[in-house]
Design a protein around this motif. Structure first.
Motif, PDB file in Angstrom:
ATOM      1  N   ILE A 112       0.846  -1.198   0.000  1.00  0.00           N
ATOM      2  CA  ILE A 112       0.000   0.000   0.000  1.00  0.00           C
ATOM      3  C   ILE A 112       0.881   1.248   0.000  1.00  0.00           C
ATOM      4  O   ILE A 112       0.642   2.196  -0.754  1.00  0.00           O
ATOM      5  N   GLY A 113       1.931   1.219   0.799  1.00  0.00           N
ATOM      6  CA  GLY A 113       2.860   2.353   0.828  1.00  0.00           C
ATOM      7  C   GLY A 113       3.476   2.619  -0.536  1.00  0.00           C
ATOM      8  O   GLY A 113       3.547   3.757  -0.995  1.00  0.00           O
ATOM      9  N   LYS A 114       3.859   1.542  -1.208  1.00  0.00           N
ATOM     10  CA  LYS A 114       4.479   1.670  -2.534  1.00  0.00           C
ATOM     11  C   LYS A 114       3.500   2.233  -3.556  1.00  0.00           C
ATOM     12  O   LYS A 114       3.849   3.061  -4.392  1.00  0.00           O
ATOM     13  N   LEU A 115       2.253   1.741  -3.486  1.00  0.00           N
ATOM     14  CA  LEU A 115       1.243   2.204  -4.443  1.00  0.00           C
ATOM     15  C   LEU A 115       0.942   3.687  -4.220  1.00  0.00           C
ATOM     16  O   LEU A 115       0.793   4.449  -5.176  1.00  0.00           O
ATOM     17  N   ILE A 116       0.864   4.074  -2.956  1.00  0.00           N
ATOM     18  CA  ILE A 116       0.588   5.473  -2.653  1.00  0.00           C
ATOM     19  C   ILE A 116       1.731   6.353  -3.156  1.00  0.00           C
ATOM     20  O   ILE A 116       1.508   7.442  -3.699  1.00  0.00           O
ATOM     21  N   GLU A 117       2.931   5.833  -3.057  1.00  0.00           N
ATOM     22  CA  GLU A 117       4.079   6.572  -3.576  1.00  0.00           C
ATOM     23  C   GLU A 117       4.014   6.648  -5.105  1.00  0.00           C
ATOM     24  O   GLU A 117       4.229   7.709  -5.697  1.00  0.00           O
ATOM     25  N   LEU A 118       3.668   5.520  -5.721  1.00  0.00           N
ATOM     26  CA  LEU A 118       3.584   5.464  -7.183  1.00  0.00           C
ATOM     27  C   LEU A 118       2.626   6.527  -7.732  1.00  0.00           C
ATOM     28  O   LEU A 118       2.902   7.168  -8.746  1.00  0.00           O
ATOM     29  N   VAL A 119       1.500   6.709  -7.068  1.00  0.00           N
ATOM     30  CA  VAL A 119       0.518   7.684  -7.570  1.00  0.00           C
ATOM     31  C   VAL A 119       0.747   9.069  -6.963  1.00  0.00           C
ATOM     32  O   VAL A 119      -0.078   9.972  -7.128  1.00  0.00           O
ATOM     33  N   GLY A 120       1.870   9.247  -6.295  1.00  0.00           N
ATOM     34  CA  GLY A 120       2.264  10.578  -5.836  1.00  0.00           C
ATOM     35  C   GLY A 120       1.429  11.119  -4.696  1.00  0.00           C
ATOM     36  O   GLY A 120       1.168  12.321  -4.634  1.00  0.00           O
ATOM     37  N   LEU A 121       0.985  10.237  -3.782  1.00  0.00           N
ATOM     38  CA  LEU A 121       0.141  10.713  -2.680  1.00  0.00           C
ATOM     39  C   LEU A 121       0.786  10.505  -1.306  1.00  0.00           C
ATOM     40  O   LEU A 121       0.094  10.572  -0.287  1.00  0.00           O
ATOM     41  N   SER A 122       2.088  10.290  -1.288  1.00  0.00           N
ATOM     42  CA  SER A 122       2.741   9.979  -0.011  1.00  0.00           C
ATOM     43  C   SER A 122       2.455  11.029   1.066  1.00  0.00           C
ATOM     44  O   SER A 122       2.192  10.691   2.224  1.00  0.00           O
ATOM     45  N   GLU A 123       2.470  12.286   0.654  1.00  0.00           N
ATOM     46  CA  GLU A 123       2.272  13.349   1.651  1.00  0.00           C
ATOM     47  C   GLU A 123       0.847  13.383   2.190  1.00  0.00           C
ATOM     48  O   GLU A 123       0.598  13.955   3.253  1.00  0.00           O
ATOM     49  N   SER A 124      -0.096  12.793   1.453  1.00  0.00           N
ATOM     50  CA  SER A 124      -1.494  12.821   1.885  1.00  0.00           C
ATOM     51  C   SER A 124      -1.984  11.437   2.295  1.00  0.00           C
ATOM     52  O   SER A 124      -3.187  11.215   2.426  1.00  0.00           O
ATOM     53  N   ASN A 126      -2.188   9.887   4.951  1.00  0.00           N
ATOM     54  CA  ASN A 126      -2.998   9.782   6.164  1.00  0.00           C
ATOM     55  C   ASN A 126      -3.944  10.969   6.348  1.00  0.00           C
ATOM     56  O   ASN A 126      -4.340  11.289   7.464  1.00  0.00           O
ATOM     57  N   THR A 127      -4.289  11.592   5.219  1.00  0.00           N
ATOM     58  CA  THR A 127      -5.251  12.697   5.245  1.00  0.00           C
ATOM     59  C   THR A 127      -6.604  12.177   4.782  1.00  0.00           C
ATOM     60  O   THR A 127      -6.676  11.371   3.848  1.00  0.00           O
ATOM     61  N   LYS A 128      -7.672  12.613   5.437  1.00  0.00           N
ATOM     62  CA  LYS A 128      -9.008  12.179   5.020  1.00  0.00           C
ATOM     63  C   LYS A 128      -9.285  12.633   3.586  1.00  0.00           C
ATOM     64  O   LYS A 128      -8.979  13.755   3.207  1.00  0.00           O
ATOM     65  N   MET A 129      -9.906  11.749   2.815  1.00  0.00           N
ATOM     66  CA  MET A 129     -10.064  12.018   1.385  1.00  0.00           C
ATOM     67  C   MET A 129     -11.096  13.104   1.088  1.00  0.00           C
ATOM     68  O   MET A 129     -11.170  13.569  -0.047  1.00  0.00           O
ATOM     69  N   ARG A 130     -11.868  13.522   2.093  1.00  0.00           N
ATOM     70  CA  ARG A 130     -12.858  14.568   1.825  1.00  0.00           C
ATOM     71  C   ARG A 130     -12.182  15.867   1.382  1.00  0.00           C
ATOM     72  O   ARG A 130     -12.800  16.714   0.741  1.00  0.00           O
ATOM     73  N   LYS A 131     -10.908  15.998   1.695  1.00  0.00           N
ATOM     74  CA  LYS A 131     -10.186  17.222   1.310  1.00  0.00           C
ATOM     75  C   LYS A 131      -9.516  17.101  -0.057  1.00  0.00           C
ATOM     76  O   LYS A 131      -8.862  18.025  -0.507  1.00  0.00           O
ATOM     77  N   PHE A 132      -9.670  15.944  -0.713  1.00  0.00           N
ATOM     78  CA  PHE A 132      -8.923  15.690  -1.946  1.00  0.00           C
ATOM     79  C   PHE A 132      -9.551  16.345  -3.172  1.00  0.00           C
ATOM     80  O   PHE A 132     -10.774  16.448  -3.283  1.00  0.00           O
ATOM     81  N   SER A 133      -8.702  16.726  -4.129  1.00  0.00           N
ATOM     82  CA  SER A 133      -9.172  17.210  -5.433  1.00  0.00           C
ATOM     83  C   SER A 133      -9.610  15.992  -6.258  1.00  0.00           C
ATOM     84  O   SER A 133      -9.306  14.837  -5.913  1.00  0.00           O
ATOM     85  N   GLY A 134     -10.287  16.263  -7.383  1.00  0.00           N
ATOM     86  CA  GLY A 134     -10.714  15.186  -8.276  1.00  0.00           C
ATOM     87  C   GLY A 134      -9.529  14.338  -8.726  1.00  0.00           C
ATOM     88  O   GLY A 134      -9.618  13.116  -8.805  1.00  0.00           O
ATOM     89  N   GLY A 135      -8.424  15.002  -9.017  1.00  0.00           N
ATOM     90  CA  GLY A 135      -7.244  14.288  -9.498  1.00  0.00           C
ATOM     91  C   GLY A 135      -6.656  13.387  -8.426  1.00  0.00           C
ATOM     92  O   GLY A 135      -6.201  12.273  -8.712  1.00  0.00           O
ATOM     93  N   MET A 136      -6.669  13.867  -7.191  1.00  0.00           N
ATOM     94  CA  MET A 136      -6.144  13.043  -6.102  1.00  0.00           C
ATOM     95  C   MET A 136      -7.025  11.803  -5.908  1.00  0.00           C
ATOM     96  O   MET A 136      -6.532  10.690  -5.713  1.00  0.00           O
ATOM     97  N   LEU A 137      -8.338  11.988  -5.996  1.00  0.00           N
ATOM     98  CA  LEU A 137      -9.248  10.846  -5.850  1.00  0.00           C
ATOM     99  C   LEU A 137      -9.035   9.830  -6.973  1.00  0.00           C
ATOM    100  O   LEU A 137      -9.018   8.616  -6.722  1.00  0.00           O
ATOM    101  N   GLN A 138      -8.846  10.343  -8.213  1.00  0.00           N
ATOM    102  CA  GLN A 138      -8.602   9.420  -9.326  1.00  0.00           C
ATOM    103  C   GLN A 138      -7.333   8.625  -9.085  1.00  0.00           C
ATOM    104  O   GLN A 138      -7.239   7.449  -9.425  1.00  0.00           O
TER     105      GLN A 138
END
Ligand code: ATP
Ligand code: MG
Length: 290
Positions: A112-124, A126-138
């Motif tokens: 999971i850590g690797k996948l999150i890094e792959l899609v460039g979301l490491s910094e987020s 552990n942030t709730k997704m309600r704050k995410f942009s459309g691109g981050m959700l995709q």
């Protein structure tokens, strides 16, 4: 290898697509067609969510619905309409989906850590997704489709709602992922796939209209795409031509158009966008220009 063999799909009496045959090997395949052409219908059949009315879909020679769970464990899927639990963080969400999908626990946290890094979301992570942009959700959507390290990754309109910067990032992620698997993605936006698709599959009138490389499809219009400059105050005259695009410049507009007859203007190198616009020129305008 994945093979779609003479597939036709009816919804009740309505025929959505007919006589579709396709072969997929590792690489990126773009399903490019306007709204309602049947992209999602074809994709859902490849995921086994829908059954073909006629024809069959084979993976290494075996019918996919017969392979059942064995086949589904090989595919990753991002649906066109994707639900999120907005109070979850990406880590919680991926953990939950991994359990649902029966992804083995061993090594899961690292994966999971690797996948999150792959899609460039490491910094987020552990942030709730309600704050995410459309691109981050995709991107969370792509990560969940990759949880089982699928041999076949299927993304239905993955770039919908992305801003230009997010589109660039998306293209880079897909190029990375398509090295050792089949990636099938649908879109009606040419620029999203122009630089990454090994093959472009276009649907029209319920059938395959083109199945070829980006360059080969563009080259079909060789000698028929022109550009001309129209000074301010002058009327645009492109004869019987078909307007492809126009760009405001100093003192006028630079106009790109398609003409089957010899026309006034400079011939230019046709591209996939030109072909798309010409191919679907009779279709609904909103689909062409969106
Ligand atoms: N469940 C259904 N019942 C009846 N008709 C359907 C159903 N799903 C899709 N259709 C019809 O089948 C055709 C193909 O739809 P499909 O969703 O596959 O197109 P699409 O290319 O994915 O379009 P979009 O770009 O809007 O997602 C459309 O005419 C649509 O209205
Ligand atoms: Mg669709």
């Amino acid at each position: 290898m994945l093979t779609v063999s003479d597939v036709t799909k009816y919804y009740g009496k309505f025929k959505a697509i007919e006589h579709i045959s396709l072969d997929f090997e590792n690489g990126t395949y773009a399903l490019l067609a306007p709204n309602g052409a049947g992209k999602t219908t074809l994709i859902k059949m490849i995921t086994t969510l829908l059954a073909p009315t006629e024809g069959e879909i084979l993976y290494n020679g075996a019918e996919i619905r017969r392979l059942g769970a064995e086949y589904r464990s090989l595919i990753g899927y991002l649906p066109q309409k994707f639900g999120f639990y907005k109070n979850n963080t990406p880590v919680q969400y991926l953990d939950y989906l991994a359990a649902l999908k029966g992804v083995p626990k061993a090594g899961l946290k690292e994966r999971i850590g690797k996948l999150i890094e792959l899609v460039g979301l490491s910094e987020s992570a552990n942030t709730k997704m309600r704050k995410f942009s459309g691109g981050m959700l995709q991107r969370v959507g792509i990560a969940q489709a990759m949880l089982n390290d699928p041999k076949i990754l299927i993304l239905d309109e993955p770039t919908a709602g992305l801003d230009p910067k997010e589109r660039v990032r998306f293209r880079n992620i897909i190029s990375e992922l398509s090295r050792d698997r089949i990636v099938i993605l649908s879109t009606h936006i040419v620029s999203d796939i122009e630089s990454i698709a090994n093959r472009v599959i276009m649907l029209k009138d319920k059938r395959i209209y083109r199945n070829d490389t980006v360059d080969a499809i563009g080259a079909e219009l060789e000698g028929r795409v022109y550009e001309t400059f129209i000074p301010n105050g002058e009327r645009m005259n492109i004869g019987g031509g078909f307007l492809l695009s126009s760009r405001q410049e100093r003192g006028g507009a630079s106009v790109r158009f398609y003409s089957e007859e010899k026309a006034e203007g400079t011939l230019c190198t046709p591209d996939l966008e030109d072909f798309f616009l010409v191919a679907y020129r009779d279709a609904d305008d909103s689909a062409k220009w969106s």
